[in-house]
Design a protein around this motif. Structure first.
Motif, short mmCIF file in Angstrom:
data_model
loop_
_atom_site.label_atom_id
_atom_site.label_comp_id
_atom_site.label_asym_id
_atom_site.label_seq_id
_atom_site.Cartn_x
_atom_site.Cartn_y
_atom_site.Cartn_z
N ASP A 127 43.01 63.15 19.50
CA ASP A 127 42.60 63.27 20.90
C ASP A 127 41.46 62.32 21.25
O ASP A 127 41.19 62.10 22.44
CB ASP A 127 42.19 64.71 21.20
N ARG A 128 40.78 61.72 20.26
CA ARG A 128 39.73 60.75 20.55
C ARG A 128 40.24 59.31 20.51
O ARG A 128 39.49 58.37 20.80
CB ARG A 128 38.58 60.89 19.54
N ALA A 129 41.50 59.13 20.14
CA ALA A 129 42.07 57.78 20.10
C ALA A 129 42.32 57.28 21.52
O ALA A 129 42.87 58.00 22.36
CB ALA A 129 43.37 57.78 19.30
N ARG A 130 41.92 56.05 21.77
CA ARG A 130 42.19 55.39 23.06
C ARG A 130 42.85 54.05 22.76
O ARG A 130 42.50 53.38 21.78
CB ARG A 130 40.91 55.19 23.87
N ALA A 131 43.78 53.62 23.61
CA ALA A 131 44.56 52.43 23.28
C ALA A 131 44.75 51.55 24.50
O ALA A 131 44.73 52.01 25.65
CB ALA A 131 45.92 52.84 22.71
N VAL A 132 44.97 50.27 24.21
CA VAL A 132 45.30 49.29 25.24
C VAL A 132 46.50 48.49 24.75
O VAL A 132 46.56 48.10 23.58
CB VAL A 132 44.11 48.37 25.55
N LEU A 133 47.48 48.28 25.62
CA LEU A 133 48.65 47.47 25.31
C LEU A 133 48.42 46.07 25.87
O LEU A 133 48.22 45.90 27.08
CB LEU A 133 49.91 48.08 25.91
N ILE A 134 48.43 45.08 25.00
CA ILE A 134 48.29 43.70 25.42
C ILE A 134 49.69 43.11 25.54
O ILE A 134 50.41 42.97 24.54
CB ILE A 134 47.45 42.89 24.41
N GLU A 135 50.09 42.78 26.76
CA GLU A 135 51.44 42.29 27.03
C GLU A 135 51.41 40.78 27.27
O GLU A 135 50.42 40.23 27.76
CB GLU A 135 52.02 43.00 28.25
N PRO A 136 52.51 40.08 26.95
CA PRO A 136 52.57 38.64 27.23
C PRO A 136 52.39 38.35 28.71
O PRO A 136 52.73 39.18 29.57
CB PRO A 136 53.96 38.24 26.74
N LEU A 137 51.89 37.17 28.99
CA LEU A 137 51.72 36.76 30.38
C LEU A 137 53.08 36.68 31.08
O LEU A 137 54.10 36.37 30.46
CB LEU A 137 51.03 35.40 30.46
N ALA A 138 53.08 36.93 32.36
CA ALA A 138 54.31 36.79 33.14
C ALA A 138 54.73 35.32 33.16
O ALA A 138 53.90 34.42 33.05
CB ALA A 138 54.09 37.30 34.57
N GLU A 139 56.02 35.10 33.28
CA GLU A 139 56.53 33.73 33.25
C GLU A 139 55.99 32.88 34.38
O GLU A 139 55.88 31.66 34.25
CB GLU A 139 58.07 33.75 33.29
N ASP A 140 55.61 33.52 35.49
CA ASP A 140 55.09 32.76 36.62
C ASP A 140 53.57 32.76 36.67
O ASP A 140 52.97 32.47 37.71
CB ASP A 140 55.65 33.31 37.93
N ALA A 141 52.93 33.10 35.52
CA ALA A 141 51.46 33.13 35.49
C ALA A 141 50.89 31.74 35.76
O ALA A 141 51.45 30.73 35.35
CB ALA A 141 50.98 33.62 34.12
N GLN A 142 49.77 31.71 36.47
CA GLN A 142 49.14 30.45 36.81
C GLN A 142 48.51 29.84 35.56
O GLN A 142 47.93 30.54 34.74
CB GLN A 142 48.06 30.66 37.87
N PRO A 143 48.60 28.50 35.40
CA PRO A 143 47.96 27.86 34.25
C PRO A 143 46.44 27.94 34.38
O PRO A 143 45.91 28.13 35.47
CB PRO A 143 48.45 26.41 34.34
N PRO A 144 45.71 27.82 33.25
CA PRO A 144 44.25 27.87 33.29
C PRO A 144 43.69 26.78 34.18
O PRO A 144 44.24 25.67 34.27
CB PRO A 144 43.84 27.64 31.82
N ARG A 145 42.60 27.11 34.84
CA ARG A 145 41.94 26.11 35.68
C ARG A 145 41.33 25.02 34.81
O ARG A 145 40.81 25.29 33.72
CB ARG A 145 40.84 26.78 36.50
N PRO A 146 41.38 23.77 35.26
CA PRO A 146 40.80 22.69 34.46
C PRO A 146 39.30 22.83 34.35
O PRO A 146 38.64 23.35 35.25
CB PRO A 146 41.20 21.43 35.23
N ILE A 147 38.76 22.39 33.21
CA ILE A 147 37.32 22.38 33.02
C ILE A 147 36.72 21.21 33.77
O ILE A 147 37.20 20.08 33.65
CB ILE A 147 36.98 22.28 31.52
N PRO A 148 35.69 21.42 34.57
CA PRO A 148 35.11 20.30 35.31
C PRO A 148 34.51 19.27 34.37
O PRO A 148 34.05 19.59 33.28
CB PRO A 148 34.02 20.97 36.17
N ALA A 149 34.56 18.01 34.82
CA ALA A 149 34.00 16.94 34.00
C ALA A 149 32.50 17.13 33.88
O ALA A 149 31.83 17.61 34.78
CB ALA A 149 34.32 15.59 34.63
N ALA A 150 31.95 16.76 32.70
CA ALA A 150 30.52 16.88 32.47
C ALA A 150 30.04 15.65 31.73
O ALA A 150 30.84 14.88 31.19
CB ALA A 150 30.20 18.14 31.67
#
Length: 704
Positions: free
Chosen positions: A442-465
């Motif tokens: 009863d003290r166990a807690r869980a999270v399901l990590i699911e694959p990203l959706a096929e239409d997920a947005q790509p990561p934002r580019p890192i700004p130049a530095a």
């Protein structure tokens, strides 16, 4: 204020007389001790100096009693960014900290946790004074010379780490999800350790300066130094090398503050027991189950380690008929306010995660009370923990970090003595009591990590530095550093011998190394080996010991690879003969279970999904581009592995595990002649073959 301290750590049965073979349930670990000088600086800084006579390397660890918990709201990840920025600290006209450490011949790193930030360095012993002075300057002025341009560069470095951990490998996202599932909203651990892109974008250099002023106080820092300095000279040594602002004014001395109080009990997990769901770039779904535990470095943490090891060994041999459960791993995480036990379940499909959650929890050995051999298994685990403590103690930087963390959280300079006593005090009843109190269903807690959706947005580019080289400057290694590194040698007294059956033996004495490591390695020629047969052998091979290595505190592992097959044992130095006998038995008792149901129904489907991932495809393409038609250029597919038959695998293993192909290396506090004699007694029975495997083919140069 100073005090001299010495501690000895022995096996569970006490010290052993010379020439006496350890009995069952004895680790064979020889007693060892540390000489310490506890310097309480006037500023409140605590410096613990551990003398290591004759050492060729020295180490420093510094623990700041602040981490992600101290991040202001909306500024999550600031502690981690400050950790990065301290490597850029500099005085006018000189290089940043990290090239200065590099110029000392040091290896170095840092880590930020919820409650602490730790810095550590390992370097030639001849550069001890320089390294102490350099680390002292960092701690006294963590952001000296850091301007807006440097701040922007390092913020983007941290942003890239966040992307790598959370958006490429997803481990960070899963870890954060487990903490949010286990701890209620409002608890300091119910947050993202590394922050988010939004919080990183909100940081300013003034935020970092305010954080440093509030948390990087001398009375909130513990430093451990491992080196060869006479204890009577340590206080003057420390005073002369640390900046006055860090050491303090003797006329206005401040006491070392007491350690933070340890909560009496962990928080109750969130009332909502529903399975949480989050998306991350995982190839297949993963179920993370977590339980909050009491905090601190007490016995409870060691018991959690035992339960994770015991459960891992149970599940390794297959306990589930559900073909959706591909792999189960457990790990314990230590914290001051609370600790945690995490169970990571990798799934093949993830169609019914709630059912998997119920099944895994039901099969945990502490849930149903079905661990009928608990007292005997606890004895195994105690020997394992003592061996690992002794093994870690051989590494000066690991030792320094462990001692600094222990002192920061408990106020005690001694670490290995108390930790050993905690391990030795554990009983089966104590393990069961902790599980029945905190590790309940009863003290166990869980999270399901699911694959990203096929239409997920790509990561934002890192700004130049701005380019890092223009920010930090470059500094080549000076000649004296090369000379210092050349003097660091660990093979003095090495003995080589060849047994009558052709096996070569190398014995390397390491005085004071209470745990001995023995590895028997067999050469494999990838150029003539059929693709994937080594991986099939690694999955199919079985060992059946007449006695359990754990009964003697011995860890044992076998690995078959495309270039090397290894049999490795770690044991107390007094248990070397028995460890070598077990290696010998392992080479002679190999059998094959192939194709087994676990591979067909669970591992192969998971493997195919992993092969389809961009990261795996990219790695395969890189090897092919680098090595072309050479065997290094092709990574075996699961279908190539599955195509091999049991007889083929057995014949291949027999051709590899031959003395002509082998080399045994023994490293530890054992006289070389004794190690060679023990090897001759244990491994002379290993049979020969018509000839050794040929040396691998050279990699041809690539045109262009």
């Amino acid at each position: 204020m100073a005090a001299w301290l010495a501690f000895a750590v022995a096996s569970t049965a006490g010290a052993l007389s010379c020439g006496t073979a350890p009995l069952r349930w004895e680790s064979g670990i020889k007693p060892f001790k540390f000489d310490l000088w506890d310097v309480h600086c006037p500023s409140g800084l605590r410096v613990i100096f551990e003398r290591a006579p004759g050492t060729q390397t020295a180490a420093i660890a510094a623990v700041v009693g602040a981490g992600a918990v101290q991040d202001p709201p909306g500024r999550e990840g600031l502690a981690h960014l400050v950790e990065h920025l301290t490597f850029r600290t500099r005085a006018p006209g000189e290089p940043a900290l990290w090239p200065r450490l590099w110029a000392l011949g040091a290896t170095f790193n840092a880590a930020t946790d919820f409650e602490t930030t730790t810095y550590h360095e390992l370097f030639p012993a001849t550069r001890l004074a320089d390294a102490v002075a350099t680390e002292g300057r960092r701690l006294a002025e963590p952001l000296a010379g850091v301007d807006e341009a440097t701040f922007a560069v390092e913020r983007d470095v941290v942003r890239n780490e966040l992307r790598e951990r959370n958006e490429t490998h997803a481990f960070g996202a899963a870890w954060a999800g487990a903490f949010r599932a286990a701890f209620p909203e409002g608890h300091p651990f119910h947050r993202d350790l590394a922050g988010s892109h939004e919080s990183l974008s909100a940081f300013t250099l003034d935020d970092a300066r305010a954080y440093v002023k509030a948390n990087y106080r001398p009375d909130n820092i513990t430093m451990v130094i491992v080196g060869d300095v006479e204890l009577a000279e340590v206080e003057g040594f420390v005073k002369a090398l640390l900046p006055p602002a860090l050491y303090g004014d003797p006329a206005h001395a401040r006491p070392v503050p007491p350690p933070p109080p340890r909560p009496a009990a962990p928080p109750e997990p969130p009332a909502d027991r529903a399975l949480r769901r989050e998306r991350a770039p995982v190839p297949t779904p993963e179920l993370w189950i977590a339980w909050p535990l009491p905090g601190g470095f007490g016995r409870e943490l060691r018991i959690a380690e035992m339960w994770s090891w015991l459960t891992g060994s149970n599940f390794y041999w297959g306990r589930f008929k559900n073909d959706d459960i591909a792999r189960v791993n457990l790990v314990s995480w230590p914290g001051q306010q609370a600790s945690m036990l995490i169970c990571r379940v990798q799934l093949t499909k993830g169609d019914h995660p709630e059912a998997v959650l119920r099944e895994v929890v039901k099969e945990l050995p502490w849930i149903g009370g079905d661990e009928v051999y608990l007292e005997e298994r606890v004895r195994h685990m105690k020997l394992d923990l003592l061996r690992e403590l002794a093994f870690d103690a051989e590494n000066p930087v690991e030792r320094a970090m462990a001692r600094a963390a222990y002192a920061q959280r408990t106020g005690r300079a001694s670490a290995y003595g108390p930790m050993t006593e905690e391990v030795q005090s554990i009983t089966g009843d104590a393990a069961r009591e902790l599980a029945e109190t905190y590790l309940t269903a009863d003290r166990a807690r869980a999270v399901l990590i699911e694959p990203l959706a096929e239409d997920a947005q790509p990561p934002r580019p890192i700004p130049a530095a701005q380019d890092l080289a223009t920010i930090t400057g470059k500094q080549p290694l000076p000649p004296e550093t090369w000379a210092d590194l050349a003097r660091v040698r660990h093979l003095a007294g090495m003995r080589r011998a060849r047994l009558d059956n052709g096996l070569e033996v190398v014995a390397v004495p390491r005085p004071g190394a209470s745990v001995v490591t023995a590895q028997l390695a067999f050469h494999v020629d990838r150029a003539t080996t059929v693709t994937g047969i080594d991986q099939a052998a690694d999955v199919a091979r079985e060992l059946r010991f007449e006695e359990s290595p754990g009964d003697y505190g011995i860890s044992f592992g076998v690995d078959f690879g495309p270039d090397l097959a290894t049999f490795t044992a770690r044991a107390g130095a007094g248990n070397l003969p028995r460890a070598l006998e077990m290696i010998s038995f392992g080479t002679r008792s190999l059998s094959v279970d192939w194709p087994n149901d676990k591979f067909r129904e669970v591992r192969a489907p998971l493997w195919r999904r992993l092969e389809a991932q961009p990261e795996t495809r990219g790695e395969r393409a890189v090897w092919g581009a680098l090595f072309g038609d050479h065997p290094f250029g092709h990574v075996a597919t699961v279908d190539e592995v599955a195509a091999h038959g049991a007889g083929e695998i057995e014949a291949w293993m027999e051709s590899v595990v031959r003395p002509e192909n082998g080399l045994l290396v023994v490293v530890g506090d054992v006289p070389p002649d004794d190690a060679v004699a023990a090897a001759r007694a244990a491994l002379s029975r290993l049979g020969g073959s018509p000839g050794a495997i040929a040396a691998p083919a050279a990699v041809p140069p690539r045109a262009g």
